[in-house]
Design a protein around this motif. Structure first.
Motif, PDB file in Angstrom:
ATOM      1  N   HIS A  38      13.727  12.301   2.347  1.00 51.78           N
ATOM      2  CA  HIS A  38      12.423  11.685   2.171  1.00 51.78           C
ATOM      3  C   HIS A  38      11.446  12.515   2.980  1.00 51.78           C
ATOM      4  O   HIS A  38      11.797  13.615   3.393  1.00 51.78           O
ATOM      5  CB  HIS A  38      12.396  10.203   2.520  1.00 51.78           C
ATOM      6  N   TYR A  39      10.229  12.038   3.149  1.00 53.02           N
ATOM      7  CA  TYR A  39       9.165  12.872   3.706  1.00 53.02           C
ATOM      8  C   TYR A  39       8.998  14.119   2.827  1.00 53.02           C
ATOM      9  O   TYR A  39       8.687  15.201   3.316  1.00 53.02           O
ATOM     10  CB  TYR A  39       9.468  13.373   5.126  1.00 53.02           C
ATOM     11  N   ALA A  40       9.294  13.989   1.534  1.00 57.47           N
ATOM     12  CA  ALA A  40       9.445  15.188   0.720  1.00 57.47           C
ATOM     13  C   ALA A  40       8.181  15.577  -0.026  1.00 57.47           C
ATOM     14  O   ALA A  40       7.419  14.726  -0.471  1.00 57.47           O
ATOM     15  CB  ALA A  40      10.581  14.977  -0.266  1.00 57.47           C
ATOM     16  N   ILE A  66       5.019  13.012   2.510  1.00 57.17           N
ATOM     17  CA  ILE A  66       4.851  13.664   3.805  1.00 57.17           C
ATOM     18  C   ILE A  66       3.918  12.831   4.693  1.00 57.17           C
ATOM     19  O   ILE A  66       2.873  12.365   4.239  1.00 57.17           O
ATOM     20  CB  ILE A  66       4.269  15.071   3.579  1.00 57.17           C
ATOM     21  N   SER A  67       4.276  12.667   5.948  1.00 56.52           N
ATOM     22  CA  SER A  67       3.440  11.894   6.869  1.00 56.52           C
ATOM     23  C   SER A  67       2.109  12.610   7.096  1.00 56.52           C
ATOM     24  O   SER A  67       2.048  13.838   7.115  1.00 56.52           O
ATOM     25  CB  SER A  67       4.148  11.714   8.208  1.00 56.52           C
ATOM     26  N   PRO A  68       1.020  11.839   7.283  1.00 60.38           N
ATOM     27  CA  PRO A  68      -0.307  12.424   7.460  1.00 60.38           C
ATOM     28  C   PRO A  68      -0.587  12.793   8.921  1.00 60.38           C
ATOM     29  O   PRO A  68      -0.283  12.020   9.823  1.00 60.38           O
ATOM     30  CB  PRO A  68      -1.244  11.294   7.033  1.00 60.38           C
ATOM     31  N   ALA A  93       0.838  -1.210   0.000  1.00 62.68           N
ATOM     32  CA  ALA A  93       0.000   0.000   0.000  1.00 62.68           C
ATOM     33  C   ALA A  93       0.872   1.259   0.000  1.00 62.68           C
ATOM     34  O   ALA A  93       0.528   2.260  -0.619  1.00 62.68           O
ATOM     35  CB  ALA A  93      -0.919   0.010   1.221  1.00 62.68           C
ATOM     36  N   LYS A  94       1.986   1.218   0.689  1.00 57.76           N
ATOM     37  CA  LYS A  94       2.853   2.395   0.784  1.00 57.76           C
ATOM     38  C   LYS A  94       3.831   2.513  -0.380  1.00 57.76           C
ATOM     39  O   LYS A  94       4.397   3.573  -0.613  1.00 57.76           O
ATOM     40  CB  LYS A  94       3.671   2.344   2.091  1.00 57.76           C
ATOM     41  N   GLY A  95       4.066   1.382  -1.086  1.00 56.52           N
ATOM     42  CA  GLY A  95       5.141   1.366  -2.064  1.00 56.52           C
ATOM     43  C   GLY A  95       6.472   1.487  -1.346  1.00 56.52           C
ATOM     44  O   GLY A  95       7.400   2.146  -1.804  1.00 56.52           O
ATOM     45  N   ARG A  96       6.544   0.859  -0.172  1.00 57.03           N
ATOM     46  CA  ARG A  96       7.737   0.999   0.665  1.00 57.03           C
ATOM     47  C   ARG A  96       8.703  -0.149   0.401  1.00 57.03           C
ATOM     48  O   ARG A  96       8.285  -1.299   0.304  1.00 57.03           O
ATOM     49  CB  ARG A  96       7.296   0.959   2.135  1.00 57.03           C
ATOM     50  N   PRO A  97      10.006   0.156   0.286  1.00 56.87           N
ATOM     51  CA  PRO A  97      10.968  -0.932   0.102  1.00 56.87           C
ATOM     52  C   PRO A  97      10.962  -1.854   1.323  1.00 56.87           C
ATOM     53  O   PRO A  97      10.859  -1.378   2.459  1.00 56.87           O
ATOM     54  CB  PRO A  97      12.320  -0.227  -0.039  1.00 56.87           C
ATOM     55  N   PRO A 103       3.678   1.791  10.100  1.00 58.11           N
ATOM     56  CA  PRO A 103       4.466   2.941   9.658  1.00 58.11           C
ATOM     57  C   PRO A 103       3.530   4.126   9.490  1.00 58.11           C
ATOM     58  O   PRO A 103       2.309   3.979   9.603  1.00 58.11           O
ATOM     59  CB  PRO A 103       4.994   2.490   8.305  1.00 58.11           C
ATOM     60  N   SER A 104       4.071   5.276   9.213  1.00 61.20           N
ATOM     61  CA  SER A 104       3.225   6.423   8.915  1.00 61.20           C
ATOM     62  C   SER A 104       2.376   6.111   7.682  1.00 61.20           C
ATOM     63  O   SER A 104       2.836   5.449   6.752  1.00 61.20           O
ATOM     64  CB  SER A 104       4.086   7.663   8.682  1.00 61.20           C
ATOM     65  N   ALA A 105       1.130   6.592   7.671  1.00 65.40           N
ATOM     66  CA  ALA A 105       0.161   6.185   6.650  1.00 65.40           C
ATOM     67  C   ALA A 105       0.218   7.074   5.407  1.00 65.40           C
ATOM     68  O   ALA A 105      -0.780   7.664   5.000  1.00 65.40           O
ATOM     69  CB  ALA A 105      -1.247   6.189   7.251  1.00 65.40           C
ATOM     70  N   ASN A 106       1.424   7.159   4.827  1.00 58.66           N
ATOM     71  CA  ASN A 106       1.621   7.932   3.605  1.00 58.66           C
ATOM     72  C   ASN A 106       2.267   7.021   2.567  1.00 58.66           C
ATOM     73  O   ASN A 106       2.814   5.976   2.912  1.00 58.66           O
ATOM     74  CB  ASN A 106       2.555   9.119   3.869  1.00 58.66           C
ATOM     75  N   ARG A 107       2.225   7.423   1.288  1.00 57.83           N
ATOM     76  CA  ARG A 107       3.026   6.737   0.272  1.00 57.83           C
ATOM     77  C   ARG A 107       4.491   6.906   0.662  1.00 57.83           C
ATOM     78  O   ARG A 107       4.875   7.938   1.220  1.00 57.83           O
ATOM     79  CB  ARG A 107       2.776   7.344  -1.113  1.00 57.83           C
TER      80      ARG A 107
HETATM   81 MG    MG Z   1       7.298   7.298   7.631  1.00 61.21          MG
END
Ligand code: MG
Ligand code: TXA
Length: 337
Positions: free
Chosen positions: A222-224, A139-141, A44-48, A131-135
């Motif tokens: 990141h968080y950009a 930026i974290s929500p 869902a996040k596209g997180r590595p 994790p934070s619920a962002n892609r």
């Molecule tokens: Mg995060």
């Protein structure tokens, strides 16, 4: 138990995802003992899959079940700061599936200080990887609305707990080393930890980018925002003004400390089509607003964001770290023509 908590528990037991409010930022939660549920978070996040997730628990007694060792330091810090914005990295118990920690032998545990998150954790009666619920790399929500807009379709349910009180992610403290190290600064400050543990190392995004041999996956940016964003120290204002004068066709948003924004000195900076965003002068207030202001500025459709770095003082360490990660150096500006 409310209907929405009951529904969330059902989704989690079935291996689904629920976005949860915490005092820091919204989290994207799944059962930390279920490998395929955890896999869904990464998708869902596209997180590595090399980036470990934090595991949320209701309290220290439950945390110890998921730590192979629960050091005295962890107990002392949990007693003092939990529930709260402090993540403790300790040896991982086998109950936490390895997907959660990217195969690491350690796990980051924290008890979030939000009534809905705590109710859910008690009702679910298990550990929640979140994790934070962002892609990934966004930026974290800090509101339920942010989560719905960015991840809505991928999430079974978004629990709305209002805007986050702290506004930036928890302090991450590694207790598996000889000397404890802050891997990510947050609302619980180094001084507060030192008062309990003695000497503690502090690593920030600024340090990471100074290191010559940077390993991939530890990129400081990141968080950009999607808009090119540049940080600058207050003393570098003349360079920013020079950019403004030589790029008259560009639109920019300037995120400045309130004291700077109020000073007459910024008048030459701001063109008619520019946007000035004043940010609070106190670190706690600044942290609470930072991500929603960044999201708003990002949505303006301007050509560049310029963000003033708050002073290089201990009380600003966490906020400076996030501004640093969200931006590039002013010296990269030549890429922006
Ligand atoms: Mg995060
Ligand atoms: O405030 C927060 O911590 C939020 C809310 C939702 O609780 N969560 C959060 O999670 O920020 P996330 O996944 O965006 O950040 C987790 C970071 C990882 O990138 C890593 O730096 C660190 O925490 N981390 C987690 N587990 C670790 C471990 N076992 N060893 C080292 N670092 C770890």
């Amino acid at each position: 138990m409310t209907e929405s908590i009951r529904n969330a528990v059902e989704i989690l037991r079935a291996g689904g995802l629920v976005a949860i409010p915490t005092e820091t930022v919204y989290g994207l939660a799944a059962d930390a003992t279920n490998a395929s549920a955890v896999q869904r978070i990464f998708e869902a996040k596209g997180r590595p899959s090399t980036n470990p997730l934090i595991v949320h628990v209701a309290d220290a007694n439950i945390a110890r079940r998921y730590a192979r060792q629960w050091p005295q330091a962890a107990q002392a810090l949990a007693e003092r700061f939990w529930p709260g914005p402090l993540t403790l990295v300790v040896p991982r118990s086998k109950a936490i599936v390895p997907q959660v920690t990217a195969g690491l032998d350690s796990v980051g545990l924290r008890a979030p200080d939000h009534p809905l998150a705590l109710q859910l954790l008690r009702a679910f009666d298990g550990p929640l990887a979140a994790p934070s619920a962002n892609r990934s790399n966004r930026i974290s929500p800090t509101t339920a609305e942010h989560v719905k807009r960015e991840l809505g379709d991928a999430v079974g349910q978004v629990l709305d707990g209002g805007p986050c009180r702290v506004g930036i992610e928890s302090t991450v403290l590694d207790l598996t080393r000889d000397r404890p190290a802050i891997l990510r600064p947050g609302a619980i400050t180094r001084d507060q930890i030192v008062a309990i543990l003695g000497p503690v190392e502090l690593q920030t995004a600024a340090d990471a980018s100074d290191r010559p041999a940077r390993s991939p996956g530890r990129q400081p940016v990141h968080y950009a925002p999607a808009t090119p964003a540049y940080r600058f120290a207050s003393g570098d204002m003349p360079q920013v003004i020079a950019w403004r004068r030589t790029h008259l066709k560009k639109r920019a948003a300037f995120l400045l400390l309130h004291s700077t924004a109020a000073a007459g000195a910024v008048a030459p900076l701001i063109n008619e089509s520019d946007v000035l965003v004043p940010l609070p002068s106190m670190p706690v207030d600044y942290a609470r607003e930072l991500y929603s202001q960044l999201r708003r500025a990002d949505a303006l459709g301007v050509d560049a964001l310029f963000i003033e770095l708050p002073p290089d003082e201990a009380q600003w360490a966490a906020v400076r770290d996030r501004v640093w990660r969200a931006t590039r150096s002013l010296s990269d500006i030549e890429q922006f023509k």
